[in-house]
Design an enzyme around this catalytic site. Structure first.
Site, PDB file in Angstrom:
ATOM      1  N   GLY A 123       0.803  -1.218   0.000  1.00 47.52           N
ATOM      2  CA  GLY A 123       0.000   0.000   0.000  1.00 47.52           C
ATOM      3  C   GLY A 123       0.835   1.267   0.000  1.00 47.52           C
ATOM      4  N   LYS A 132       5.636  19.479  -6.137  1.00 44.22           N
ATOM      5  CA  LYS A 132       5.986  20.016  -4.817  1.00 44.22           C
ATOM      6  C   LYS A 132       7.186  20.966  -4.899  1.00 44.22           C
ATOM      7  CE  LYS A 132       4.151  15.853  -2.588  1.00 44.22           C
ATOM      8  NZ  LYS A 132       4.487  14.477  -2.211  1.00 44.22           N
TER       9      LYS A 132
HETATM   10  N1  HSE Z   1       2.203  10.074  -3.230  1.00 44.43           N
HETATM   11  C1  HSE Z   1       2.911  10.940  -2.360  1.00 44.43           C
HETATM   12  C2  HSE Z   1       4.180  10.263  -1.883  1.00 44.43           C
HETATM   13  C3  HSE Z   1       2.148  11.348  -1.136  1.00 44.43           C
HETATM   14  O1  HSE Z   1       4.438   9.109  -2.192  1.00 44.43           O
HETATM   15  O2  HSE Z   1       4.947  10.919  -1.192  1.00 44.43           O
HETATM   16  C4  HSE Z   1       1.206  12.462  -1.377  1.00 44.43           C
HETATM   17  O3  HSE Z   1       1.857  13.626  -1.784  1.00 44.43           O
END
Ligand code: HSE
Length: 446
Positions: free
Chosen positions: A192, A210
Site C-alpha cells: 500500500g 511540490k
Molecule cells: N504520493 C505521495 C508520496 C504522497 O508518495 O509521497 C502524497 O503527496
C-alpha cells in the site's frame, strides 16, 4: 473563562477520504486545544462526498452530508472550504467557485497549485480571500510555514528535498535488499505504499509539483511547473546504487531548486527532479523508507532540515488543521496585511527565468562499460579534460578471471550539463566504449 472571542468558524469539506477523515478526527479529538489556540471554535459543518453512507458513518448526524459539492462551495453559511478531491479537473472548478463566492480555501492539492496556482492565487487576491496549502508539500512537515515565515529574513540559496515517500521507499528497499526496481515496486504496491497506478510518483511528477511550489515561495517567482525538468526512478539500476555506495554516496530522488548567481547577477532558477547521488554522511542521505525531508540553505541561517511523514491520514490532517487555525486567526485581518500566498507581496513577484536543463550546473556520476585494454581510461579522461570537465574520483571494477570488459565509474566536479552531454557523446563514439554511458547527477549539498 471562555477563550472564544468570536463565533465558530464554519468549514465545508470537499471529499472525505483518508485525509478528510483524519482532518475530522484531529479537529474533534483536539477541539479544546485548537480552540484555545485559534480563539474560536472551528467546526466542520458540511461534507460533500459521492459515498454519502461512508461520509455519514465518519462524521455522525450533526454534520450535513450530501454529494452536492457545488452547493457546498455556494453555501452562505460556510467560511472555509477544504478541497481534498485532488486532480486538476473538478477540483479546479470548485476551488475557483469557492473563491468567487468569497470563501477561504485550504487544499492539499499540489498538482492543482503547481499547474494552475497563478490563476488561483490571482483570483484569491482579487477577492481578498486566503488559499492555504501546507498539506500540499511534504504532508505533515510545516515546510510552507518555515519558508514563508520562519526563514523570511533570508535569501534562500537552494532547496533539496526528498518529497515523495513512495520513491524513497523503493530506493531504500533497492539499496537494502539489492533488488531491481520492478520487484520493489510490486512489493510497495502490495504494502500500500505505492498506488495501483504509480506513474505520478515513480516518474517524479508528484515531486515536481511540490518542488515547483517550494521554488515559488523561496524565490518569489510565479509557479512554473511547465518549465521544471523531471526524471523519475524507473531507469535506475541496482548496480549504480552499489557503485555509489562504494564511493560514499546514496542515490535519492531529489527535488532541487537553486538560484544561480554569477558575479552578483541572478542568471536564473534551476528547477528539477531526478535521481541524485548525495554524500552518505549527509543527514538527508539517511532519510529512509517513506519519510520525507526538505533541506533549505539560507544566506543568514545556513543549513536547515525539516523531517517527517510526507503522507498519511493524520500527518496530512495536521497540516490541514494548521491552515484552518491560521485562516481563523487572520479572518478579520485586512487582506493586504496577511502573509502573502507565495511569501512575497504579489506585486513583488519577479518572473526570473527557469534555466533549461542543459544550463544546469551540478556534478556527475558516469558509468561506462569498456574493453579492458591499455589506454581506455586515458582516452576517456582526455575527452573530459578537453571539455573542461574536472574529475573528482575514479573507480574501476576488477574484471573477473578471463573477462575482457569492465566498468569504469567517474565522478566529476561541478560543470554545465550540456558540456557533459557533449563529452559523453564523444566518449560513446570510442571503439573501446561498449555501451551507452549511465549518467546520474550528483549534489554535494554544501
Ligand atoms: N504520493 C505521495 C508520496 C504522497 O508518495 O509521497 C502524497 O503527496
Amino acid at each position: 473563562m471562555s477563550v472564544e472571542k468570536f463565533g465558530p468558524v464554519r468549514v465545508g469539506l470537499l471529499g472525505i477520504g483518508t485525509v478528510g477523515a483524519g482532518t475530522f478526527e484531529v479537529l474533534s479529538r483536539n477541539q479544546a486545544e485548537i480552540t484555545r489556540r485559534a480563539g474560536r471554535r472551528i467546526e466542520i459543518t458540511r461534507v460533500a462526498d459521492l459515498d454519502i453512507a461512508r461520509a455519514r458513518a465518519l462524521v455522525g448526524d450533526s454534520v450535513r452530508v450530501d454529494a452536492d459539492a457545488r452547493g457546498l462551495v455556494a453555501d452562505p453559511s460556510i467560511d472555509i472550504v477544504i478541497e481534498l478531491i485532488g486532480g486538476y479537473g473538478v477540483a479546479r472548478e470548485l476551488v475557483m467557485a469557492a473563491i468567487e463566492n468569497g470563501k477561504h480555501v485550504v487544499t492539499a492539492n499540489k498538482a492543482l497549485l503547481a499547474v494552475h496556482g497563478n490563476e488561483i492565487f490571482a483570483a484569491a487576491s482579487r477577492k481578498g480571500v486566503m488559499v492555504a496549502f501546507e498539506a500540499a508539500v511534504a504532508g505533515g512537515i510545516p515546510i510552507i510555514k518555515a519558508l514563508r515565515e520562519g526563514l523570511t529574513a533570508n535569501r534562500i540559496e537552494w532547496i533539496a528535498g526528498i518529497i515523495n515517500g513512495t520513491t524513497n521507499f523503493i530506493l531504500s528497499e533497492m539499496r537494502d535488499k539489492g533488488l531491481p526496481f520492478d520487484a520493489v515496486l510490486a512489493q510497495a504496491q502490495q504494502l500500500g505504499y505505492a498506488e495501483a497506478d504509480p506513474t505520478f510518483d515513480i516518474e517524479g511528477i508528484d515531486a515536481g509539483h511540490k518542488i515547483t511550489i517550494l521554488s515559488s515561495i523561496a524565490f518569489g517567482i510565479p509557479v512554473r511547473f511547465d518549465k521544471a525538468h523531471i526524471e523519475g526512478i524507473t531507469g535506475l539500476e541496482s548496480i549504480d546504487i552499489r557503485y555509489a555506495e562504494q564511493l560514499g554516496y546514496r542515490i535519492k530522488l531529489l527535488g532541487v531548486t537553486r538560484r544561480r548567481v554569477h558575479d552578483g547577477q541572478v542568471q536564473g532558477i534551476e528547477l528539477r527532479v531526478h535521481p541524485t547521488l548525495i554524500p552518505a554522511r549527509r543527514l538527508i542521505a539517511n532519510v529512509e523508507g517513506a519519510m520525507n525531508a526538505v533541506w533549505v540553505k539560507g544566506d543568514a541561517v545556513g543549513h536547515t532540515m525539516y523531517y517527517g511523514k510526507g503522507a498519511g491520514s493524520e500527518p496530512t490532517a495536521s497540516a490541514v488543521v494548521a491552515d484552518l487555525v491560521d485562516i481563523s486567526r487572520m479572518l478579520t485581518a485586512d487582506p493586504d496585511n496577511r502573509v502573502p500566498h507565495l511569501a512575497f507581496q504579489t506585486e513583488s513577484l519577479v518572473d526570473v527565468p527557469i534555466l533549461p536543463i542543459g544550463e544546469t550546473e551540478t556534478a556527475y556520476y558516469l558509468r561506462l562499460r569498456v574493453a579492458d585494454e591499455p589506454g581506455v581510461l586515458a582516452d576517456i579522461t582526455r575527452i573530459l579534460a578537453d571539455a573542461g570537465i574536472s574529475i573528482d574520483a575514479v573507480l574501476q571494477r576488477e574484471p573477473a578471471e578471463g573477462e575482457s570488459q569492465t566498468d569504469i565509474i567517474l565522478l566529476t566536479h561541478r560543470t554545465i550539463e550540456k558540456q557533459v552531454d557533449g563529452a559523453i557523446a564523444r566518449i560513446e563514439a570510442l571503439s573501446t566504449v561498449l555501451s551507452r554511458a549511465t549518467r546520474i547527477r550528483l549534489e554535494e549539498l554544501n
